[in-house]
Design a protein around this motif. Sequence first.
Motif, short mmCIF file in Angstrom:
data_model
loop_
_atom_site.label_atom_id
_atom_site.label_comp_id
_atom_site.label_asym_id
_atom_site.label_seq_id
_atom_site.Cartn_x
_atom_site.Cartn_y
_atom_site.Cartn_z
N TYR A 8 1.03 -1.95 -7.66
CA TYR A 8 2.43 -1.57 -7.55
C TYR A 8 3.25 -2.43 -8.51
O TYR A 8 3.11 -3.64 -8.53
CB TYR A 8 2.95 -1.81 -6.12
N SER A 43 10.72 -3.99 -0.18
CA SER A 43 9.79 -4.78 0.64
C SER A 43 9.32 -3.98 1.84
O SER A 43 8.12 -3.95 2.17
CB SER A 43 10.47 -6.06 1.13
N ARG A 44 10.26 -3.35 2.51
CA ARG A 44 9.91 -2.52 3.68
C ARG A 44 9.03 -1.35 3.29
O ARG A 44 8.09 -1.01 3.99
CB ARG A 44 11.18 -2.04 4.36
N LYS A 45 9.36 -0.75 2.16
CA LYS A 45 8.56 0.40 1.67
C LYS A 45 7.12 -0.04 1.38
O LYS A 45 6.17 0.63 1.78
CB LYS A 45 9.23 0.97 0.41
N LEU A 46 6.96 -1.16 0.69
CA LEU A 46 5.62 -1.64 0.37
C LEU A 46 4.85 -2.03 1.63
O LEU A 46 3.65 -1.76 1.74
CB LEU A 46 5.69 -2.84 -0.59
N ALA A 47 5.52 -2.66 2.58
CA ALA A 47 4.86 -3.08 3.82
C ALA A 47 4.39 -1.88 4.64
O ALA A 47 3.40 -1.96 5.37
CB ALA A 47 5.79 -3.95 4.64
N MET A 49 3.29 0.96 3.34
CA MET A 49 2.30 1.75 2.59
C MET A 49 0.95 1.68 3.29
O MET A 49 0.63 0.67 3.94
CB MET A 49 2.15 1.21 1.17
N CYS A 51 -1.80 1.11 1.98
CA CYS A 51 -2.48 -0.03 1.37
C CYS A 51 -1.42 -0.97 0.80
O CYS A 51 -1.13 -0.94 -0.39
CB CYS A 51 -3.41 0.43 0.26
N PRO A 52 -0.82 -1.81 1.66
CA PRO A 52 0.20 -2.73 1.14
C PRO A 52 -0.43 -3.75 0.20
O PRO A 52 -1.64 -3.96 0.23
CB PRO A 52 0.76 -3.40 2.39
N ILE A 71 9.12 -9.52 -0.50
CA ILE A 71 7.92 -8.70 -0.36
C ILE A 71 6.85 -9.43 0.43
O ILE A 71 6.28 -8.86 1.36
CB ILE A 71 7.39 -8.26 -1.75
N ILE A 75 5.17 -8.26 4.12
CA ILE A 75 3.75 -7.93 4.33
C ILE A 75 3.04 -9.00 5.16
O ILE A 75 1.82 -8.96 5.33
CB ILE A 75 3.00 -7.67 3.00
#
Length: 131
Positions: A8, A43-47, A49, A51-52, A71, A75
């Motif tokens: 990412y 950060s919330r979007k990646l957490a 996912m 596969c964060p 981020i 996570i």
Amino acid sequence: MTAKQHVYFVRYGLTKYPLVENEGPYDSPLHPIHGYEHGLAISRKLAAMPCPPEVVYSSSLHRSLSTSQMIVHAIGKTKNSIMVEDGLVEWLTPSLTVQPDGTRLQIRSVQDRIDMTFDEIDPSYKSVNPI
């Protein structure tokens, strides 16, 4: 069967000061409201996912480290979880490395950044593109 890997790329949140070539300030912090809102949203979007991220690399600039800091907390990682990679900064473009007073930005060490409240940085990581 080979496991999938995910990479990412994230740009930092909105900066406090506009980044103007030959004028700076190049190492601007995030905007106190909108920059942090941007950082929290990604950060919330990646957490969330499937596969964060497992590893977070960041440039040494304040705005990038602040976004990376959000981020890693999202996570569930903290201490020694940000790898500062010198090669992610435009050091070879001098017009982009200007301080607010017109002087050139000096490279800050990892320890300087840790001392600035970025204790999530992994001090044992060695950049593959050292400056």
